[in-house]
Scaffold this motif. Structure first.
Motif, short mmCIF file in Angstrom:
data_model
loop_
_atom_site.label_atom_id
_atom_site.label_comp_id
_atom_site.label_asym_id
_atom_site.label_seq_id
_atom_site.Cartn_x
_atom_site.Cartn_y
_atom_site.Cartn_z
N PHE A 74 31.47 43.82 35.75
CA PHE A 74 32.20 43.54 36.99
C PHE A 74 31.56 44.26 38.17
O PHE A 74 31.06 45.37 38.03
CB PHE A 74 33.64 44.05 36.89
N ASP A 75 31.66 43.63 39.33
CA ASP A 75 31.30 44.28 40.58
C ASP A 75 32.48 44.03 41.53
O ASP A 75 32.68 42.90 41.99
CB ASP A 75 30.01 43.69 41.15
N PHE A 76 33.25 45.07 41.78
CA PHE A 76 34.45 44.93 42.60
C PHE A 76 34.19 45.21 44.08
O PHE A 76 35.14 45.36 44.85
CB PHE A 76 35.54 45.88 42.07
N TYR A 77 32.94 45.26 44.48
CA TYR A 77 32.60 45.59 45.86
C TYR A 77 33.32 44.68 46.87
O TYR A 77 33.78 45.14 47.91
CB TYR A 77 31.08 45.51 46.07
N ARG A 78 33.42 43.40 46.56
CA ARG A 78 34.04 42.45 47.49
C ARG A 78 35.55 42.30 47.31
O ARG A 78 36.19 41.55 48.04
CB ARG A 78 33.38 41.07 47.36
N ILE A 79 36.13 43.01 46.34
CA ILE A 79 37.57 42.93 46.12
C ILE A 79 38.27 43.76 47.19
O ILE A 79 37.96 44.92 47.40
CB ILE A 79 37.94 43.48 44.71
N ASN A 80 39.23 43.13 47.87
CA ASN A 80 39.94 43.82 48.94
C ASN A 80 41.35 44.23 48.57
O ASN A 80 42.00 44.96 49.32
CB ASN A 80 39.97 42.95 50.20
N ASN A 87 44.22 37.70 40.49
CA ASN A 87 43.93 36.27 40.65
C ASN A 87 42.79 35.80 39.76
O ASN A 87 42.76 34.64 39.35
CB ASN A 87 43.63 35.92 42.11
N PHE A 88 41.81 36.65 39.45
CA PHE A 88 40.75 36.21 38.56
C PHE A 88 41.00 36.65 37.11
O PHE A 88 40.15 36.45 36.25
CB PHE A 88 39.35 36.60 39.06
N GLY A 89 42.16 37.21 36.82
CA GLY A 89 42.55 37.49 35.45
C GLY A 89 42.10 38.83 34.90
O GLY A 89 41.85 38.95 33.69
N ILE A 90 42.06 39.86 35.72
CA ILE A 90 41.58 41.17 35.27
C ILE A 90 42.38 41.69 34.08
O ILE A 90 41.83 42.32 33.19
CB ILE A 90 41.60 42.20 36.43
N GLU A 91 43.69 41.39 34.03
CA GLU A 91 44.50 41.90 32.93
C GLU A 91 44.05 41.33 31.58
O GLU A 91 44.14 42.03 30.55
CB GLU A 91 46.00 41.68 33.16
N ASP A 92 43.52 40.11 31.55
CA ASP A 92 43.00 39.54 30.30
C ASP A 92 41.77 40.31 29.83
O ASP A 92 41.62 40.58 28.63
CB ASP A 92 42.64 38.06 30.48
N TYR A 93 40.90 40.66 30.76
CA TYR A 93 39.71 41.45 30.40
C TYR A 93 40.12 42.85 29.91
O TYR A 93 39.59 43.35 28.93
CB TYR A 93 38.77 41.59 31.59
N PRO A 105 34.62 50.63 40.77
CA PRO A 105 35.95 50.59 40.16
C PRO A 105 37.06 51.16 41.05
O PRO A 105 38.24 50.86 40.83
CB PRO A 105 35.78 51.45 38.90
N GLU A 106 36.69 51.95 42.05
CA GLU A 106 37.71 52.53 42.93
C GLU A 106 38.51 51.45 43.67
O GLU A 106 39.61 51.71 44.13
CB GLU A 106 37.09 53.53 43.92
N ARG A 107 37.97 50.24 43.74
CA ARG A 107 38.68 49.14 44.42
C ARG A 107 39.88 48.64 43.61
O ARG A 107 40.74 47.96 44.17
CB ARG A 107 37.72 47.98 44.67
N ILE A 108 39.92 48.95 42.31
CA ILE A 108 41.06 48.57 41.47
C ILE A 108 41.56 49.80 40.70
O ILE A 108 42.04 49.69 39.57
CB ILE A 108 40.70 47.42 40.51
N GLU A 109 41.47 50.94 41.32
CA GLU A 109 41.72 52.23 40.66
C GLU A 109 43.03 52.27 39.87
O GLU A 109 43.07 52.78 38.75
CB GLU A 109 41.70 53.35 41.69
N GLU A 110 44.10 51.73 40.42
CA GLU A 110 45.39 51.83 39.72
C GLU A 110 45.45 50.98 38.45
O GLU A 110 46.36 51.15 37.64
CB GLU A 110 46.57 51.51 40.65
#
Length: 151
Positions: A74-80, A87-93, A105-110
């Motif tokens: 993953f590259d979360f650089y563009r995740i705001n 929306n892209f299903g991160i919980e499935d991964y 990863p700090e973009r989805i830290e929680e």
């Protein structure tokens, strides 16, 4: 653990790092251009993959195969927002048993599970890097925590 290495030694460092991983969720920290994707390529090679890692900046996630498993890069650089990750299903991964390599990863830290490990790469100069690997507390010994390797 901390490693200082020249790019010509990256394959040996990647193989060494694999011996110290006790999680399949690896967070990659480092500035733009520090060598995160380059190191992921070396890990793929050490894990016997025939794939070549490319930065998933625009696709968000790339899939690679290794014997008997998969790696999601993953590259979360563009995740705001966290909503974009959902929306892209991160919980499935995150609920899969596959390897997860996460840049920015700090973009989805929680959402990051507690059992993840972090690799921080710092660009020292054009051919030399510093790499720090966090070690999970439950496996930590003083001797291992103080180990530094220079190549």
């Amino acid at each position: 653990m901390e490693f200082t290495y020249y790019l010509k030694d990256i394959d040996a460092i990647a193989a060494s790092i694999l011996e110290h991983l006790d999680s399949k969720i690896i967070l990659f920290n480092g500035s733009m251009g520090a060598g995160k994707t380059t190191f992921i390529n070396a890990l793929l090679k050490a894990m016997q993959s025939d794939d070549v890692a490319t930065s998933p900046t625009f696709s968000i996630v790339n899939e690679y195969t290794i014997p008997d498993d998969k790696i999601y890069h993953f590259d979360f650089y563009r995740i705001n927002s966290i909503e974009e990750a959902y929306n892209f299903g991160i919980e499935d991964y995150l609920s899969s048993d596959s390897w997860l390599f996460m840049e920015w990863p700090e973009r989805i830290e929680e959402l990051i599970p507690d059992n993840s490990q972090t690799i921080t790469i710092t660009d020292i100069d054009n051919n030399k890097r510093s790499l720090k690997l966090t070690i999970n507390d439950k496996h930590l010994t003083h001797k291992l925590a103080m180990k530094t390797v220079n190549l």
